[in-house]
Design a protein around this motif. Structure first.
Motif, PDB file in Angstrom:
ATOM      1  N   ASP A 125      -0.040   6.795   3.651  1.00 32.68           N
ATOM      2  CA  ASP A 125      -0.126   5.599   4.501  1.00 32.68           C
ATOM      3  C   ASP A 125       0.652   5.751   5.815  1.00 32.68           C
ATOM      4  O   ASP A 125       1.012   4.755   6.418  1.00 32.68           O
ATOM      5  CB  ASP A 125       0.360   4.362   3.716  1.00 32.68           C
ATOM      6  N   ASP A 160      -3.180  -4.739   0.990  1.00 30.47           N
ATOM      7  CA  ASP A 160      -3.731  -4.288   2.273  1.00 30.47           C
ATOM      8  C   ASP A 160      -5.038  -5.001   2.645  1.00 30.47           C
ATOM      9  O   ASP A 160      -5.448  -4.957   3.801  1.00 30.47           O
ATOM     10  CB  ASP A 160      -3.955  -2.763   2.272  1.00 30.47           C
ATOM     11  N   THR A 213      -4.740   2.960   1.640  1.00 37.27           N
ATOM     12  CA  THR A 213      -4.477   4.333   1.200  1.00 37.27           C
ATOM     13  C   THR A 213      -4.672   4.411  -0.313  1.00 37.27           C
ATOM     14  O   THR A 213      -5.127   5.422  -0.838  1.00 37.27           O
ATOM     15  CB  THR A 213      -3.057   4.762   1.626  1.00 37.27           C
ATOM     16  N   ASP A 264       0.840  -1.205   0.000  1.00 35.78           N
ATOM     17  CA  ASP A 264       0.000   0.000   0.000  1.00 35.78           C
ATOM     18  C   ASP A 264       0.872   1.251   0.000  1.00 35.78           C
ATOM     19  O   ASP A 264       0.595   2.214  -0.722  1.00 35.78           O
ATOM     20  CB  ASP A 264      -0.923  -0.030   1.227  1.00 35.78           C
ATOM     21  N   HIS A 294      -5.395   5.868   5.880  1.00 31.56           N
ATOM     22  CA  HIS A 294      -6.618   5.156   6.252  1.00 31.56           C
ATOM     23  C   HIS A 294      -6.540   4.518   7.651  1.00 31.56           C
ATOM     24  O   HIS A 294      -7.378   3.668   7.981  1.00 31.56           O
ATOM     25  CB  HIS A 294      -6.958   4.085   5.202  1.00 31.56           C
ATOM     26  N   HIS A 295      -5.554   4.897   8.456  1.00 31.39           N
ATOM     27  CA  HIS A 295      -5.451   4.342   9.813  1.00 31.39           C
ATOM     28  C   HIS A 295      -6.304   5.167  10.786  1.00 31.39           C
ATOM     29  O   HIS A 295      -6.163   6.393  10.829  1.00 31.39           O
ATOM     30  CB  HIS A 295      -3.994   4.344  10.285  1.00 31.39           C
TER      31      HIS A 295
HETATM   32 MN    MN Z   1      -2.188   0.824   4.305  1.00 31.52          MN
END
Ligand code: MN
Length: 321
Positions: free
Chosen positions: A82, A157, A127, A25, A107-108
């Protein structure tokens, strides 16, 4: 999205940064955005503190990602991809600090919103899924290079579209990427059916350490420096091995220990549904997702394992009463 599109339009020199110990990713998202910005006539530079895994070397443009040795200072814009926090950039953080403007695409759920512009979608599978959206705003249509990079980002991912982060949207994005020219079987072979002999031998070593706890609901595996040496493998070969601990019937929580050096241990957690592993990792100063997380413990492997198992015992006692 409009903020970052505006920032990109107003910038000429753009640095793209991804995280230490990069995965599919990280690299795929960076490369896809690099190609999109190239097409717009921007001067684009890709940075990563660590080596790019060999399994990703087939991606067009991967050689343009360099280590932050004497980087050009004062980019108009630096975009982190990311990276859930500044530390994830490693040495590359100074590139962002010296840029005129900064952006963060991630995207965390644990993201710390550390940039001027923060595009954080906690429900995106990767991401790469967010970069796909951004590319729509920047370009009329994607090309094969972007498609391969974004396909790689998303398929890795999501564990080959098998994790719970895989949504209908994920598949719609993938459908578009196939239309842009991504070849599914070629990419699957490159990414998933291409293990080195060293990796396969190391897997054997790791499997030999398998232990289960809590009536078979928790599994542990570990890899030491000595094991790496014995089979001629490197740390890169460890990626993905935790899955073998989790794929055992009855296992809810898999833990993988990697001996970094005699006083440092990296711990990875994976769970199916019961255990919130982001909470477990946070106990040791780490982070991640509910189903996949990790932390670094400044203890020898043996002690780190003991501490982690105690935390898991406690977690099971408190939450599974
Ligand atoms: Mn990721």
């Amino acid at each position: 999205m409009t903020d970052i599109v505006e920032a990109i339009n107003e910038s000429n020199s753009i640095a793209l940064i991804t995280h230490i110990n990069p995965d599919g990713d990280a690299v795929g998202s960076l490369i896809a955005l690099m190609h999109a910005l190239d097409k717009m006539g921007k001067s684009v530079y890709g940075y990563c503190q660590d080596d790019i895994p060999r399994s990703l070397s087939f991606l067009e443009g991967v050689k343009r990602i360099t280590k932050p040795i004497n980087p050009i200072e004062g980019y108009d814009l630096a975009i982190a991809l990311d990276c859930s926090d500044r530390e994830r950039m490693g040495d590359c953080v100074s590139i962002m600090d010296k840029a005129m403007r900064s952006a963060n695409i991630d995207h965390h759920i644990s993201n710390t919103y550390y940039a001027d512009i923060n595009i954080v979608h906690g429900n995106a599978s990767a991401t790469g899924e967010i970069v796909y959206e951004l590319v729509q705003f920047l370009e009329d249509t994607g090309d094969k290079n972007m498609a391969e990079a974004l396909y790689t980002a998303i398929v890795t991912d999501t564990g080959g579209f098998s994790f719970s982060n895989t949504s209908a949207r994920t598949h719609r994005v993938i459908a578009s990427l196939i239309e842009w020219g991504a070849e599914v079987s070629k990419l699957s072979n490159r990414l998933f059916k291409n293990h080195s002999l060293e990796w396969t031998r190391l897997l054997g070593e790791a499997i030999n350490t398998l232990k289960t706890y809590h009536g078979g609901r928790v599994s542990t595996l570990y890899v030491t420096r000595e094991m790496l040496q014995r089979v001629g493998a490197t740390e890169e070969h460890i990626n993905g091995m935790i899955q073998y601990g989790k794929d055992i019937a009855g296992v809810d929580l898999a833990v993988f220990f990697k001996e970094v050096d005699p006083s440092t241990t990296k711990v990875s957690f994976r769970s199916d549904s019961l255990v919130d592993v982001s909470a477990l990792a946070q106990r040791f100063g780490g982070g991640g997702h509910k189903r996949a997380s990790g932390c670094t413990i400044n203890q020898p492997l043996c002690k780190a394992k003991k501490d982690t198992m105690e935390a898991i015992d406690y977690y099971f006692k408190e939450t599974m009463k």
